[in-house]
Write a protein that holds these residues in place. Structure first.
Motif, PDB file in Angstrom:
ATOM      1  N   TYR A   1       1.107  -1.194  -0.303  1.00 52.47           N
ATOM      2  CA  TYR A   1       0.002  -0.362   0.185  1.00 52.47           C
ATOM      3  C   TYR A   1       0.682   1.413   0.153  1.00 52.47           C
ATOM      4  N   PRO A   2       1.513   1.810  -1.495  1.00 55.51           N
ATOM      5  CA  PRO A   2       1.959   2.820  -0.909  1.00 55.51           C
ATOM      6  C   PRO A   2       1.460   4.211  -0.987  1.00 55.51           C
ATOM      7  N   ARG A   3       2.192   4.426   0.219  1.00 51.21           N
ATOM      8  CA  ARG A   3       2.253   6.363   0.546  1.00 51.21           C
ATOM      9  C   ARG A   3       3.411   6.634   0.589  1.00 51.21           C
ATOM     10  N   THR A   4       3.238   8.201   1.217  1.00 53.12           N
ATOM     11  CA  THR A   4       3.753   8.944   1.204  1.00 53.12           C
ATOM     12  C   THR A   4       4.378   8.782   3.770  1.00 53.12           C
ATOM     13  N   ILE A   5       5.819   9.047   3.550  1.00 55.48           N
ATOM     14  CA  ILE A   5       5.671   8.496   4.735  1.00 55.48           C
ATOM     15  C   ILE A   5       6.672   9.246   5.786  1.00 55.48           C
ATOM     16  N   ILE A   6       6.730  10.239   6.590  1.00 57.69           N
ATOM     17  CA  ILE A   6       7.643  10.954   7.204  1.00 57.69           C
ATOM     18  C   ILE A   6       8.635  10.731   8.643  1.00 57.69           C
ATOM     19  N   ILE A   7       9.924   9.495   8.570  1.00 52.62           N
ATOM     20  CA  ILE A   7       9.853   9.892   9.304  1.00 52.62           C
ATOM     21  C   ILE A   7      11.236  10.408  10.227  1.00 52.62           C
ATOM     22  N   SER A   8      10.718  11.083  11.890  1.00 54.18           N
ATOM     23  CA  SER A   8      11.875  12.109  12.387  1.00 54.18           C
ATOM     24  C   SER A   8      12.334  10.213  13.461  1.00 54.18           C
ATOM     25  N   THR A   9      13.352  10.525  13.165  1.00 55.47           N
ATOM     26  CA  THR A   9      14.283   9.868  14.589  1.00 55.47           C
ATOM     27  C   THR A   9      15.637   9.678  14.727  1.00 55.47           C
ATOM     28  N   HIS A  10      16.336   9.873  15.710  1.00 50.94           N
ATOM     29  CA  HIS A  10      17.442  10.126  16.285  1.00 50.94           C
ATOM     30  C   HIS A  10      17.988   8.311  16.418  1.00 50.94           C
ATOM     31  N   LEU A  11      17.588   7.900  15.996  1.00 52.07           N
ATOM     32  CA  LEU A  11      18.239   6.378  15.636  1.00 52.07           C
ATOM     33  C   LEU A  11      18.340   6.335  14.370  1.00 52.07           C
ATOM     34  N   ILE A  12      19.416   7.201  13.594  1.00 49.61           N
ATOM     35  CA  ILE A  12      19.794   6.922  12.198  1.00 49.61           C
ATOM     36  C   ILE A  12      19.944   5.331  11.031  1.00 49.61           C
ATOM     37  N   ASP A  13      21.401   4.766  12.141  1.00 47.16           N
ATOM     38  CA  ASP A  13      21.097   4.423  11.573  1.00 47.16           C
ATOM     39  C   ASP A  13      20.485   2.731  11.351  1.00 47.16           C
ATOM     40  N   GLU A  14      19.563   2.279  12.261  1.00 48.49           N
ATOM     41  CA  GLU A  14      18.741   1.954  12.815  1.00 48.49           C
ATOM     42  C   GLU A  14      17.511   1.611  10.907  1.00 48.49           C
ATOM     43  N   VAL A  15      17.062   2.757  10.846  1.00 50.42           N
ATOM     44  CA  VAL A  15      16.098   3.530   9.909  1.00 50.42           C
ATOM     45  C   VAL A  15      16.814   3.693   8.580  1.00 50.42           C
ATOM     46  N   THR A  16      18.423   3.838   8.084  1.00 52.48           N
ATOM     47  CA  THR A  16      19.040   4.050   7.070  1.00 52.48           C
ATOM     48  C   THR A  16      17.902   3.361   5.439  1.00 52.48           C
ATOM     49  N   ASN A  17      18.254   1.878   5.431  1.00 48.36           N
ATOM     50  CA  ASN A  17      17.043   1.261   4.950  1.00 48.36           C
ATOM     51  C   ASN A  17      16.340   1.334   4.896  1.00 48.36           C
ATOM     52  N   LEU A  18      15.421   2.183   5.600  1.00 52.59           N
ATOM     53  CA  LEU A  18      13.951   2.677   5.174  1.00 52.59           C
ATOM     54  C   LEU A  18      14.302   3.747   4.396  1.00 52.59           C
ATOM     55  N   PHE A  19      14.644   5.081   4.234  1.00 53.37           N
ATOM     56  CA  PHE A  19      14.777   6.697   3.854  1.00 53.37           C
ATOM     57  C   PHE A  19      15.248   5.887   2.345  1.00 53.37           C
ATOM     58  N   GLU A  20      14.455   6.670   1.883  1.00 51.71           N
ATOM     59  CA  GLU A  20      14.236   6.975   0.247  1.00 51.71           C
ATOM     60  C   GLU A  20      15.215   7.885  -0.067  1.00 51.71           C
ATOM     61  N   GLU A  21      14.552   9.088   0.652  1.00 54.09           N
ATOM     62  CA  GLU A  21      15.567  10.716   1.237  1.00 54.09           C
ATOM     63  C   GLU A  21      15.775  11.267   2.193  1.00 54.09           C
ATOM     64  N   VAL A  22      16.716  12.088   2.562  1.00 57.88           N
ATOM     65  CA  VAL A  22      16.570  12.515   4.110  1.00 57.88           C
ATOM     66  C   VAL A  22      16.705  13.976   3.713  1.00 57.88           C
ATOM     67  N   ILE A  23      16.184  14.681   4.992  1.00 54.40           N
ATOM     68  CA  ILE A  23      15.817  16.134   4.586  1.00 54.40           C
ATOM     69  C   ILE A  23      16.596  16.895   6.578  1.00 54.40           C
ATOM     70  N   ILE A  24      17.879  17.561   5.627  1.00 52.06           N
ATOM     71  CA  ILE A  24      18.740  18.096   7.019  1.00 52.06           C
ATOM     72  C   ILE A  24      17.858  19.005   7.522  1.00 52.06           C
ATOM     73  N   LEU A  25      17.481  19.538   8.949  1.00 51.70           N
ATOM     74  CA  LEU A  25      17.031  21.055   9.442  1.00 51.70           C
ATOM     75  C   LEU A  25      18.483  21.565  10.103  1.00 51.70           C
ATOM     76  N   LYS A  26      19.156  22.831   9.503  1.00 49.18           N
ATOM     77  CA  LYS A  26      19.729  23.211  10.529  1.00 49.18           C
ATOM     78  C   LYS A  26      19.558  25.190  10.089  1.00 49.18           C
ATOM     79  N   ASP A  27      19.504  25.635  10.793  1.00 49.69           N
ATOM     80  CA  ASP A  27      19.992  26.942  10.682  1.00 49.69           C
ATOM     81  C   ASP A  27      18.174  27.463  10.739  1.00 49.69           C
ATOM     82  N   GLU A  28      16.919  26.860  10.684  1.00 50.08           N
ATOM     83  CA  GLU A  28      15.854  27.512  11.097  1.00 50.08           C
ATOM     84  C   GLU A  28      15.355  26.510   9.639  1.00 50.08           C
ATOM     85  N   SER A  29      15.877  26.405   9.175  1.00 49.52           N
ATOM     86  CA  SER A  29      15.844  26.028   7.656  1.00 49.52           C
ATOM     87  C   SER A  29      16.544  24.726   7.188  1.00 49.52           C
ATOM     88  N   VAL A  30      15.992  24.053   5.865  1.00 50.22           N
ATOM     89  CA  VAL A  30      16.198  22.716   4.967  1.00 50.22           C
ATOM     90  C   VAL A  30      17.822  23.022   4.577  1.00 50.22           C
TER      91      VAL A  30
END
Length: 292
Positions: A176-205
């Motif tokens: 059942y494809p859909r868009t998923i956003i996961i915010s986590t600090h356990l990055i290495d555990e979920v790297t294989n789940l991510f297709e793209e990464v968004i990194i926030l810094k200094d109040e923006s992308v």
């Protein structure tokens, strides 16, 4: 699918998000990363219309999300700080969700309850932190919402339950494809789940890129500094550690095949940099060196 333009959010005189713009595609899994306090939960809460923005646009399928029931019925956000209804039984929470989410899958909810061996007759506020998290995971998975957001979905969970969730999510989005956003600090555990990464810094992308693109230009180089420096001159060095006569250099720059061979010929070990370490080095407040 989701389009954000010039989003701003302040709390009094404190700016949290400034002129943030972002576009997300359908049926992709995104990792939202950032240091504590950078505004990840604020951004997700604005997308889900759980808090108001100061200015800017947030549109889902071309429609503004703010106070728009039609848009909101396609969004499910599972928050790290509970679900807003504490003193009722879990089974009642699921009954409410069945009404709230138009793509809710009751059969899948029942399957997940059995999979997690969960007692839905208990009151939510009497559950352990881990079991409260499981309620949220079931809500997010069974909602089948076109945009599903998991904010710190592993709080209080042991490793077995975390990996059960990751495997369930992978299997479900395949069917059942859909868009998923996961915010986590356990990055290495979920790297294989991510297709793209968004990194926030200094109040923006700060960075938005495919995981493979990031990993392919992130390396550790280990050897003598005088052998490494000439080959990577002008390239972006994001980390450096000295060990006697050797150094370990963290490089964020794509290397050519010829450059890799020159490094190997000079007895320099090359190893891939895990996504979690890449994130840490890119978001450190210390000065990022551009070269050795």
């Amino acid at each position: 699918m989701l389009e954000i333009k010039y989003l701003n959010k302040s709390y009094g005189d404190t700016k949290v998000l400034t002129d943030l713009s972002l576009e997300l595609e359908e049926n992709k899994v995104y990792g939202l990363l950032g240091r504590n306090g950078v505004g990840k939960t604020t951004l997700l809460s604005i997308i889900a219309n759980q808090i108001s923005k100061s200015s800017g646009e947030v549109k889902l399928y071309g429609e503004e999300v703010f106070e728009n029931p039609k848009a909101l019925e396609n969004i499910c956000m599972v928050r790290e700080k509970g679900i807003g209804v504490e003193d009722i039984k879990v089974k009642k929470i699921f009954n409410m969700a069945k009404i709230l989410y138009k793509d809710w899958d009751e059969d899948y909810k029942n399957f997940l309850i059995k999979e997690f061996n969960f007692n839905t007759n208990k009151k939510y506020n009497k559950l352990s932190r881990g079991n409260q998290t499981i309620v949220g995971l079931i809500l997010g998975l069974a909602s089948r919402s076109k945009l599903t957001i998991f904010d710190e979905p592993s709080l209080g969970l042991d490793a077995a339950h975390r990996y059960k969730f990751y495997n369930l999510l992978l299997k479900d989005i395949e069917n059942y494809p859909r868009t998923i956003i996961i915010s986590t600090h356990l990055i290495d555990e979920v790297t294989n789940l991510f297709e793209e990464v968004i990194i926030l810094k200094d109040e923006s992308v700060y960075i938005k890129d495919e995981v493979n693109n990031l990993i392919e230009k992130a390396y550790f180089l280990n050897g003598k500094e005088e052998n490494i420096a000439p080959i990577i001159e002008g390239k972006r060095v994001i980390h450096k550690e000295e060990f006697g006569t050797s150094v370990i250099v963290g490089l964020f720059h794509r290397l050519t095949g010829e450059e890799k061979q020159r490094l190997k010929d000079n007895n320099i070990d090359i190893s891939p940099m895990p996504l979690q370490k890449l994130f840490v080095y890119l978001t450190e407040n210390s000065h990022v060196k551009e070269a050795l």
